[in-house]
Design an enzyme around this catalytic site. Structure first.
Site, PDB file in Angstrom:
ATOM      1  N   SER A  22       5.991  16.312 -22.779  1.00 39.20           N
ATOM      2  CA  SER A  22       4.993  17.371 -22.570  1.00 39.20           C
ATOM      3  C   SER A  22       5.474  18.709 -23.129  1.00 39.20           C
ATOM      4  O   SER A  22       4.659  19.505 -23.600  1.00 39.20           O
ATOM      5  CB  SER A  22       4.673  17.507 -21.087  1.00 39.20           C
ATOM      6  OG  SER A  22       5.847  17.847 -20.392  1.00 39.20           O
ATOM      7  N   GLY A  81      -4.472  21.573  -9.183  1.00 37.94           N
ATOM      8  CA  GLY A  81      -4.034  21.277 -10.544  1.00 37.94           C
ATOM      9  C   GLY A  81      -4.317  19.814 -10.793  1.00 37.94           C
ATOM     10  O   GLY A  81      -3.489  18.949 -10.559  1.00 37.94           O
ATOM     11  N   GLU A  87       7.432  24.389 -19.541  1.00 40.54           N
ATOM     12  CA  GLU A  87       8.135  24.429 -18.242  1.00 40.54           C
ATOM     13  C   GLU A  87       9.642  24.669 -18.413  1.00 40.54           C
ATOM     14  O   GLU A  87      10.412  24.379 -17.527  1.00 40.54           O
ATOM     15  CB  GLU A  87       7.892  23.121 -17.480  1.00 40.54           C
ATOM     16  CG  GLU A  87       6.450  22.945 -17.028  1.00 40.54           C
ATOM     17  CD  GLU A  87       6.263  21.739 -16.093  1.00 40.54           C
ATOM     18  OE1 GLU A  87       6.558  20.612 -16.522  1.00 40.54           O
ATOM     19  OE2 GLU A  87       5.828  21.950 -14.947  1.00 40.54           O
ATOM     20  N   ALA A 135       1.480  10.035 -16.746  1.00 40.58           N
ATOM     21  CA  ALA A 135       0.021  10.195 -16.885  1.00 40.58           C
ATOM     22  C   ALA A 135      -0.286  11.073 -18.081  1.00 40.58           C
ATOM     23  O   ALA A 135       0.471  11.991 -18.400  1.00 40.58           O
ATOM     24  CB  ALA A 135      -0.565  10.810 -15.620  1.00 40.58           C
ATOM     25  N   LYS A 148      16.164  13.644 -12.663  1.00 38.56           N
ATOM     26  CA  LYS A 148      15.003  13.817 -13.546  1.00 38.56           C
ATOM     27  C   LYS A 148      15.096  15.148 -14.288  1.00 38.56           C
ATOM     28  O   LYS A 148      14.705  15.242 -15.460  1.00 38.56           O
ATOM     29  CB  LYS A 148      13.700  13.732 -12.728  1.00 38.56           C
ATOM     30  CG  LYS A 148      12.509  13.644 -13.648  1.00 38.56           C
ATOM     31  CD  LYS A 148      11.304  13.000 -13.065  1.00 38.56           C
ATOM     32  CE  LYS A 148      10.261  12.799 -14.167  1.00 38.56           C
ATOM     33  NZ  LYS A 148       8.914  13.026 -13.719  1.00 38.56           N
ATOM     34  N   GLY A 208      -4.856  18.041 -13.587  1.00 44.45           N
ATOM     35  CA  GLY A 208      -4.716  17.621 -14.982  1.00 44.45           C
ATOM     36  C   GLY A 208      -4.340  16.153 -15.003  1.00 44.45           C
ATOM     37  O   GLY A 208      -4.933  15.329 -14.281  1.00 44.45           O
ATOM     38  N   ALA A 209      -3.314  15.796 -15.805  1.00 42.31           N
ATOM     39  CA  ALA A 209      -2.948  14.393 -15.936  1.00 42.31           C
ATOM     40  C   ALA A 209      -2.499  13.810 -14.585  1.00 42.31           C
ATOM     41  O   ALA A 209      -3.097  12.841 -14.087  1.00 42.31           O
ATOM     42  CB  ALA A 209      -1.833  14.267 -16.979  1.00 42.31           C
ATOM     43  N   MET A 210      -1.477  14.392 -13.989  1.00 43.83           N
ATOM     44  CA  MET A 210      -0.927  13.815 -12.759  1.00 43.83           C
ATOM     45  C   MET A 210      -1.875  14.001 -11.569  1.00 43.83           C
ATOM     46  O   MET A 210      -2.052  13.088 -10.756  1.00 43.83           O
ATOM     47  CB  MET A 210       0.429  14.448 -12.426  1.00 43.83           C
ATOM     48  CG  MET A 210       1.512  14.106 -13.411  1.00 43.83           C
ATOM     49  SD  MET A 210       1.827  12.339 -13.516  1.00 43.83           S
ATOM     50  CE  MET A 210       2.737  12.068 -12.018  1.00 43.83           C
ATOM     51  N   ASN A 227      13.272  16.652 -23.205  1.00 49.94           N
ATOM     52  CA  ASN A 227      12.105  17.520 -23.455  1.00 49.94           C
ATOM     53  C   ASN A 227      12.468  18.673 -24.374  1.00 49.94           C
ATOM     54  O   ASN A 227      11.757  18.984 -25.329  1.00 49.94           O
ATOM     55  CB  ASN A 227      11.558  18.092 -22.139  1.00 49.94           C
ATOM     56  CG  ASN A 227      10.740  17.085 -21.373  1.00 49.94           C
ATOM     57  OD1 ASN A 227      10.786  15.895 -21.655  1.00 49.94           O
ATOM     58  ND2 ASN A 227      10.000  17.554 -20.386  1.00 49.94           N
TER      59      ASN A 227
END
Ligand code: NAD
Length: 309
Positions: free
Chosen positions: A257, A7, A269, A130, A186, A9-11, A194
């Site tokens: 996100s 995966g 998510e 990211a 978190k 993607g960004a991270m 979110n």
């Protein structure tokens, strides 16, 4: 170290790019062909406070094209894709492969351990941000950190080795036996901001427009931290409330996100964030009405978007 990022993607691109730049042997595994092609043609564009550069010393391929067993696999898909992604690389995992998940939410150990023995799994969280701004282009600004721990205490040495490699890449990693507290804090932050942004369409800063926004966010944080504490996790309400207040004051235009996913008509998510909290709270007999209401609302938005599509 021979590292595969599952995966990218960004991270995954940020971590993979910085690890490759620090001299590790990195393979990015992803299913986004436009992104993979851009990296193969032009290198990976990494834009951080250390400057803009193109990183060419890494391999970017689809999972089915990989044939090398990595020493370390870092899982950076969105949580709803973990199962399919791990199934796609299962044949590459040797008994020695370590698997690190720094994904947000809860339930990541359970998801990874369907494919990997628990004594090979490392779990953690990261505050590095990211954004993938286009195919082959990742932006990350500001400073973050990484906290990791092995799922089984006997694997401290393996965790220390991985932390050292992340540190060589400037990713500021600590092995932290209290990583669960950071993971839950978190989760509390994300469950509040979110989902509130996803439901209202507000940026984080716009939640501050009237007192109801911060009050709702604080109510969710209190519920999630109470759930964490009921599970014996030493999560800190004051610390988490302060992070939320700071984000509300400073992240004026930030679209989390989950809001970006809703706007793009993608699944979010929510199940691994609010969904996992609600399930655990119910098992512990704790009422989490705000977290549960936001879970229901995001599920409804997702169902409507799926019907519209
Ligand atoms: P992303 O959507 O940018 O990247 C996920 C990547 O996984 C995509 O490129 C997608 O193509 C790929 N993917 C999906 N299915 C796959 C499969 N079967 N095999 C291989 N690749 C597959 O997501 P992201 O923002 O990088 O977030 C990844 C995780 O890290 C999430 O859990 C997120 O909550 C967490 N996280 C994100 C940030 C952030 O700032 N972006 C910060 C901390 C943690």
């Amino acid at each position: 170290m021979n590292i595969a990022i599952l995966g990218a993607g960004a991270m995954g691109s940020l971590f993979g790019g910085l690890l490759a730049e620090a001299g590790q042997d990195v393979i990015l595994l992803d299913i986004n062909d436009a992104h993979l092609n851009a990296i193969r043609e032009h290198g990976l564009g990494v834009h951080t406070d250390s400057g803009d550069r193109r990183i060419r010393q890494l391999t970017a391929i689809r999972p089915e094209q990989a044939d090398k067993s990595p020493d370390l696999l870092i899982v950076f898909t969105k949580t709803l894709h973990t199962e399919a992604a791990l199934a796609g690389v299962r044949r590459l995992l040797s008994p020695e492969t370590l698997v690190l998940t720094l994904q947000n939410g809860l339930g990541n150990i359970e998801a990874v351990s369907r494919h990997v023995r628990q004594n090979r799994i490392l779990i953690g969280m990261t505050t590095w941000p990211a954004d993938l701004v286009g195919p082959g282009q990742v932006h990350s600004h500001g400073k973050g950190l990484v906290r990791i721990m092995p799922v089984e205490i006997q694997q401290q040495k393996a965790a220390a080795r991985v932390a050292e490699i992340l540190n060589l890449a400037g990713l500021r990693c600590e092995v932290d036996p209290q990583a669960w507290a950071a993971i839950w804090e978190k989760v509390a932050f994300n469950a509040a901001l979110n989902s509130l942004c996803a439901v209202t369409g507000c940026t984080v800063g716009q939640l501050n427009a009237i007192p109801d926004g911060p009050a709702l966010a604080r109510a969710v944080v209190a519920e999630v931290i109470a759930t964490a504490q009921s599970a014996g996790v030493n999560a800190d309400t004051a610390h988490c409330m302060a992070s939320v207040a700071d984000a509300l004051a400073k992240h004026k235009t930030h679209k989390p996100s989950m809001l970006q996913d809703v706007l793009a008509g993608r699944q979010t998510e929510i199940e691994s964030i609010n969904g996992e909290v609600v399930a655990r709270a119910h098992r512990a007999g704790i009422a989490v009405p705000h977290t549960e209401m936001l879970l229901g609302l995001v599920r409804l938005i997702q169902a409507r978007k799926a019907e519209d599509a």
